[in-house]
Motif scaffolding. Structure first.
Motif, short mmCIF file in Angstrom:
data_model
loop_
_atom_site.label_atom_id
_atom_site.label_comp_id
_atom_site.label_asym_id
_atom_site.label_seq_id
_atom_site.Cartn_x
_atom_site.Cartn_y
_atom_site.Cartn_z
N VAL A 151 0.87 -1.17 0.00
CA VAL A 151 0.00 0.00 0.00
C VAL A 151 0.90 1.23 0.00
CG1 VAL A 151 -1.95 -1.06 1.22
CG2 VAL A 151 -0.12 0.00 2.54
N ASN A 152 0.37 2.36 -0.39
CA ASN A 152 1.11 3.61 -0.23
C ASN A 152 0.46 4.45 0.85
OD1 ASN A 152 -1.13 4.81 -1.44
ND2 ASN A 152 -0.15 5.05 -3.43
N SER A 153 1.00 5.62 1.09
CA SER A 153 0.48 6.44 2.19
C SER A 153 -0.97 6.84 1.95
CB SER A 153 1.35 7.68 2.40
OG SER A 153 1.49 8.43 1.20
N PHE A 158 6.37 2.52 1.41
CA PHE A 158 4.94 2.82 1.40
C PHE A 158 4.63 4.32 1.34
CE2 PHE A 158 5.76 3.24 5.94
CZ PHE A 158 4.89 4.25 6.35
N SER A 159 5.53 5.14 1.85
CA SER A 159 5.25 6.58 1.88
C SER A 159 5.46 7.26 0.54
CB SER A 159 6.12 7.26 2.94
OG SER A 159 7.49 7.12 2.62
N THR A 160 6.12 6.56 -0.41
CA THR A 160 6.42 7.19 -1.69
C THR A 160 5.94 6.40 -2.91
OG1 THR A 160 8.61 6.13 -1.72
CG2 THR A 160 8.47 8.36 -0.79
N THR A 198 2.20 9.87 11.48
CA THR A 198 1.83 8.48 11.18
C THR A 198 2.97 7.78 10.46
OG1 THR A 198 -0.56 8.94 11.09
CG2 THR A 198 0.24 7.04 9.85
N ILE A 199 3.54 8.43 9.47
CA ILE A 199 4.67 7.84 8.74
C ILE A 199 5.86 7.63 9.67
CG2 ILE A 199 6.37 8.28 6.93
CD1 ILE A 199 4.12 9.66 5.35
N LYS A 200 6.15 8.61 10.51
CA LYS A 200 7.30 8.50 11.41
C LYS A 200 7.11 7.39 12.43
CE LYS A 200 8.91 13.30 11.12
NZ LYS A 200 9.14 14.57 11.85
N PHE A 201 5.92 7.26 12.98
CA PHE A 201 5.66 6.21 13.95
C PHE A 201 5.78 4.82 13.31
CE2 PHE A 201 2.95 9.30 16.59
CZ PHE A 201 3.90 9.40 17.59
N ILE A 202 5.24 4.66 12.12
CA ILE A 202 5.28 3.36 11.46
C ILE A 202 6.71 2.98 11.08
CG2 ILE A 202 4.60 2.08 9.39
CD1 ILE A 202 1.91 3.55 9.50
N ARG A 203 7.46 3.94 10.60
CA ARG A 203 8.85 3.68 10.22
C ARG A 203 9.78 3.52 11.42
NH1 ARG A 203 10.02 8.24 5.64
NH2 ARG A 203 9.38 7.07 3.78
#
Length: 546
Positions: free
Chosen positions: A236-238, A297-299, A504-509
């Motif tokens: 999935v992506n962001s 996933f973020s990009t 959200t991205i920072k926590f997941i990564r």
């Protein structure tokens, strides 16, 4: 029967900044009419007799009509009026359409800002115009229709919206004005359309049941990686991830309804500001650390997700039943070893019902509004009313009998012209030439359209699974923020959601420790989330009081 002319962007992609009064001559937009002037004109020119309108209308009627170009047909036609659908509408209603097309929502907003309006226009004001329809009325763009105006000039539309108190509330502003002609979902089945899906052929091969719980889903992803050698089990992506969180695909196992705004026993809550969100993030962080979630996933873009799911690089994803799941199934339809299945939104315990899912209100998407520039509002209302008649319902949903559909056993069945197009058009592209149910417009969408559009059994099965949630219990109604709060609320939401997405991205990564989750909640408070909640709460209470 398909037009072969290619789109000439310099001619038909009319940018609002270049529009002139001459190009909008049908609506007389040099001077916007006041509400009283429009009401007087409607009274003088009403064409309804005995609560009925006879089509086609007499007298060579003409209306100017603004809308964005649809990608489904804009490579083949330069105007809605030239589509077989547009031609049939003009023939059936007796109204000639003078189309003004803009390229996108930004261009439409430029058109609105210019003050040069067409008689009617189709636009998603709620999503793309700050303050929504109520603000567009206050800004002198939309003519605010009274109940009396609609009853007198659009009787079939009135029958539809007055038949259900919820629908009537959804087409009104806080001031009680009916803001336009709505796209209405005619069945509960139509209110969903996206969710989770997996390679069920792999599950069968590995002896795994389709997962229901977060733990089962995790174990499936591990099996894909360790036993099948799948590089990116969950792709999935962001954007997909944010959509999945807002639509509750992954939230119920952790006691969170959704990360979106929802209503719990009358109280408005912002899901991403609830303490339960931490559990969701911990779970995704675990997937990320173990290589089960796409590391990019973020990009990553949608095209890469599709490619990964087609080639076996990934085995689980999410998305729309038509444009994602349908695309995958159609592309690999000749591969006997390829199979996909939709699964229910995840839960904590097997047999539980997901708290949330993709669920729309009755009124959704864009609306078609009469503008304050229109000098013949009765004709505009009568034209738009056609979509709510029996004949208009069939045209907008199925097209023309004998061409795009045939009646079989009392049901309209799409022909091969649209479902297996000889020119290689996808069903959506082919349908777009003859009907409008693939998108939205001034009519009630019919479920029989959708059940045919979803041509694969796997799509229909997925749709039934995805709709099995308690989302209706928590869904935020189609509320309108008070015009005086619009600017403040828009600024608050923009800043809050930007911060939410970043964190959200920072926590997941793992770039930000989840030990700092309480600080995240505190920051949301300092940014004004309580005030944003207060504004929405007021809007919900106003909506309930309508």
């Amino acid at each position: 029967m398909r037009m072969k002319n290619k789109l000439k962007k310099g001619v038909s992609l009319v940018l609002a900044s270049a529009l002139t009064a001459a190009s909008l001559s049908a609506c007389g937009s040099e001077k916007k009419n006041t509400t009283d002037e429009i009401a007087a004109a409607a009274e003088a020119s009403s064409i309804v007799e005995n609560d009925q309108i006879t089509y086609p209308l007499e007298g060579g009627k003409k209306l100017s009509y603004a809308m964005t170009l649809a990608t489904a047909w804009s490579d083949r036609y330069d105007s809605f009026a030239k589509l077989p659908l547009g031609q049939k509408l003009q023939e059936d209603t007796g109204v000639e359409l003078d189309m003004v097309h803009v390229e996108n929502k930004q261009a439409m907003n430029l058109l609105l800002a210019s003050g040069e309006f067409t008689d009617i226009l189709g636009f998603n004001f709620q999503l793309n115009y700050t303050g929504g329809e109520a603000k567009a009325i206050a800004d002198g763009i939309i003519y605010p229709m009274s109940e009396e105006f609609v009853q007198k000039n659009a009787p079939d539309y009135w029958k539809v919206i007055s038949s259900d108190p919820d629908i009537l509330r959804q087409v009104k502003t806080p001031e009680g004005d009916i803001y336009g002609f709505a796209f209405i979902l005619g069945d509960e089945l139509l209110k969903t359309g996206s969710g989770l899906f997996v390679r069920d052929d792999w599950c069968k091969e590995l002896g795994i049941e389709l997962p229901e719980t977060a733990d089962e889903y995790y174990e499936m992803l591990k099996a894909f990686k360790e036993k099948k050698g799948v590089e990116i089990p969950l792709c999935v992506n962001s954007d997909f991830l944010n959509e999945g969180l807002e639509r509750g695909y992954f939230t119920s196992p952790f006691g969170l309804v959704t990360t979106d705004i929802y209503v719990d026993n009358g109280t408005v809550k912002f899901g991403y500001a609830q303490p339960e969100y931490k559990g969701v993030l911990e779970w995704f962080n675990k997937l990320y650390k173990e290589g089960l979630l796409d590391p990019n996933f973020s990009t990553v873009d949608k095209e890469t997700i599709i490619a990964n799911m087609l080639t076996g690089k990934s085995g689980a994803s999410s998305g729309a039943c038509g444009s994602v799941l349908g695309t995958l199934l159609s592309t690999n339809q000749n591969d006997p070893n390829y199979s996909l299945a939709g699964i229910k939104n995840l839960v904590a315990k097997k047999g539980d019902r997901p708290m949330y899912g993709h669920y729309n209100t009755d009124v959704v998407g864009g609306i078609t509004a009469i503008t304050t520039a229109c000098k013949d509002p009765a004709t505009a209302a009568a034209y738009l009313n056609y979509g709510y008649t029996e004949e208009g319902h069939m045209l907008y949903n199925f097209g023309t009998e004998g061409v795009s559909y045939e009646m079989q056993d009392g049901k309209p069945i799409f022909t091969d012209l649209v479902m297996d197009n000889p020119d290689g058009l996808t069903p959506q592209q082919a349908l777009s030439e003859y009907q409008l149910a693939y998108g939205n417009g001034p009519f009630v969408q019919d479920k029989d359209y959708l059940l045919q559009y979803y041509k694969w059994d796997a799509q229909k099965d997925a749709l039934n699974k995805w709709s099995d949630t308690d989302a209706k219990k928590y869904k935020l109604p189609r509320v309108t923020v008070k015009s005086e709060d619009t600017g403040e609320y828009t600024n608050l939401i923009s800043e809050l959601e930007t911060y939410r997405d970043e964190m959200t991205i920072k926590f997941i990564r793992g770039e930000e420790s989840l030990d700092n989750f309480d600080q995240y909640l505190s920051t949301l408070k300092s940014m004004g989330i309580d005030r944003a909640q207060e504004i929405v709460q007021q809007a919900v209470e106003e909506y309930n009081a309508r």
